[in-house]
Design a protein around this motif. Sequence first.
Motif, PDB file in Angstrom:
ATOM      1  N   LYS A  63       0.833  -1.206   0.000  1.00  0.00           N
ATOM      2  CA  LYS A  63       0.000   0.000   0.000  1.00  0.00           C
ATOM      3  C   LYS A  63       0.871   1.261   0.000  1.00  0.00           C
ATOM      4  CE  LYS A  63      -3.780   2.058   2.722  1.00  0.00           C
ATOM      5  NZ  LYS A  63      -3.356   3.413   2.561  1.00  0.00           N
ATOM      6  N   GLN A  64       1.907   1.288   0.829  1.00  0.00           N
ATOM      7  CA  GLN A  64       2.791   2.458   0.885  1.00  0.00           C
ATOM      8  C   GLN A  64       3.492   2.681  -0.454  1.00  0.00           C
ATOM      9  OE1 GLN A  64       5.222   1.370   4.238  1.00  0.00           O
ATOM     10  NE2 GLN A  64       3.997   2.577   5.671  1.00  0.00           N
ATOM     11  N   ARG A 117       2.404   1.787  -3.463  1.00  0.00           N
ATOM     12  CA  ARG A 117       1.422   2.290  -4.434  1.00  0.00           C
ATOM     13  C   ARG A 117       1.085   3.751  -4.162  1.00  0.00           C
ATOM     14  NH1 ARG A 117      -2.410  -3.101  -4.204  1.00  0.00           N
ATOM     15  NH2 ARG A 117      -1.097  -4.393  -5.539  1.00  0.00           N
ATOM     16  N   ASP A 118       0.909   4.101  -2.888  1.00  0.00           N
ATOM     17  CA  ASP A 118       0.592   5.489  -2.535  1.00  0.00           C
ATOM     18  C   ASP A 118       1.742   6.429  -2.892  1.00  0.00           C
ATOM     19  OD1 ASP A 118      -1.908   4.710  -1.638  1.00  0.00           O
ATOM     20  OD2 ASP A 118      -1.358   4.739   0.484  1.00  0.00           O
ATOM     21  N   LEU A 174       1.630   7.074  -6.643  1.00  0.00           N
ATOM     22  CA  LEU A 174       0.551   8.006  -6.987  1.00  0.00           C
ATOM     23  C   LEU A 174       0.923   9.428  -6.587  1.00  0.00           C
ATOM     24  CD1 LEU A 174      -2.247   8.575  -8.094  1.00  0.00           C
ATOM     25  CD2 LEU A 174      -3.174   7.966  -5.837  1.00  0.00           C
ATOM     26  N   SER A 175       1.504   9.585  -5.422  1.00  0.00           N
ATOM     27  CA  SER A 175       1.909  10.903  -4.946  1.00  0.00           C
ATOM     28  C   SER A 175       2.952  11.521  -5.871  1.00  0.00           C
ATOM     29  CB  SER A 175       2.449  10.803  -3.521  1.00  0.00           C
ATOM     30  OG  SER A 175       2.858  12.071  -3.071  1.00  0.00           O
ATOM     31  N   GLU A 218      -6.486  16.480  -5.679  1.00  0.00           N
ATOM     32  CA  GLU A 218      -5.945  15.318  -4.976  1.00  0.00           C
ATOM     33  C   GLU A 218      -6.587  14.062  -5.557  1.00  0.00           C
ATOM     34  OE1 GLU A 218      -7.002  15.988  -0.899  1.00  0.00           O
ATOM     35  OE2 GLU A 218      -6.288  18.050  -0.981  1.00  0.00           O
ATOM     36  N   GLU A 237      -7.777   9.983  -4.505  1.00  0.00           N
ATOM     37  CA  GLU A 237      -7.970   8.880  -3.555  1.00  0.00           C
ATOM     38  C   GLU A 237      -7.840   7.589  -4.328  1.00  0.00           C
ATOM     39  OE1 GLU A 237     -11.656   8.763  -1.481  1.00  0.00           O
ATOM     40  OE2 GLU A 237     -11.159  10.512  -0.263  1.00  0.00           O
ATOM     41  N   ARG A 238      -7.131   6.631  -3.751  1.00  0.00           N
ATOM     42  CA  ARG A 238      -6.900   5.353  -4.419  1.00  0.00           C
ATOM     43  C   ARG A 238      -7.579   4.231  -3.662  1.00  0.00           C
ATOM     44  NH1 ARG A 238      -3.905   1.114  -3.760  1.00  0.00           N
ATOM     45  NH2 ARG A 238      -2.903   1.913  -1.906  1.00  0.00           N
ATOM     46  N   TRP A 253      -1.906   6.400 -14.485  1.00  0.00           N
ATOM     47  CA  TRP A 253      -1.958   5.450 -13.376  1.00  0.00           C
ATOM     48  C   TRP A 253      -2.186   4.033 -13.895  1.00  0.00           C
ATOM     49  CZ3 TRP A 253      -0.146   4.941  -8.837  1.00  0.00           C
ATOM     50  CH2 TRP A 253      -0.656   3.995  -7.944  1.00  0.00           C
TER      51      TRP A 253
END
Length: 169
Positions: A13-14, A16-17, A20-21, A36, A38-39, A82
């Motif tokens: 998760k980290q 992937r985040d 995206l960031s 912003e 949200e995923r 993405w």
Amino acid sequence: MSVRRPEPVQVVKQRRDAALSALVHGVPYINFLGIEFERRGDELTALLPFDDKLIGNPLLPALHGGVTAAFLEVTAIIGLSWSLIWEEMESGALDPLTLTPETLPRLPKTIDFTVDYLRSGLPRDAYARARVNRSGRRYASVHVEAWQDNRARLYAQATGHFLMPPRHG
């Protein structure tokens, strides 16, 4: 023979985040508008938080049409990018921890973008989702829908065609 244990879900998760960031924050205009994302898994929802600077007609008041168009186009480009990055991350071809604005894959380039303004954008948060209709090696087609309080009551939608950047490997 040892069996490789799957990574802890928080690590995945980290990663992937972080990817995206890096993708979103690598574009100054996205930061200026305050957009912003949200995923949830591979699905993205864009958020345009309300700000007074986004008002085009203070008498109504209504969101500026250019802000709405930019919000939809950004949603399409980030959604398309993405989907490409997701495939490359999941296959191991791209390490999201090494992504910075400088090392990100190039973004698709807009060929054309048609916006349908269905009603005035109210002075409140807006949301959008992109659906990639076609994504080939050279060209992609994306549809975007935007709403505010009610997902079923769109205030704008758009369709765009994009020139795809060269792929890795």
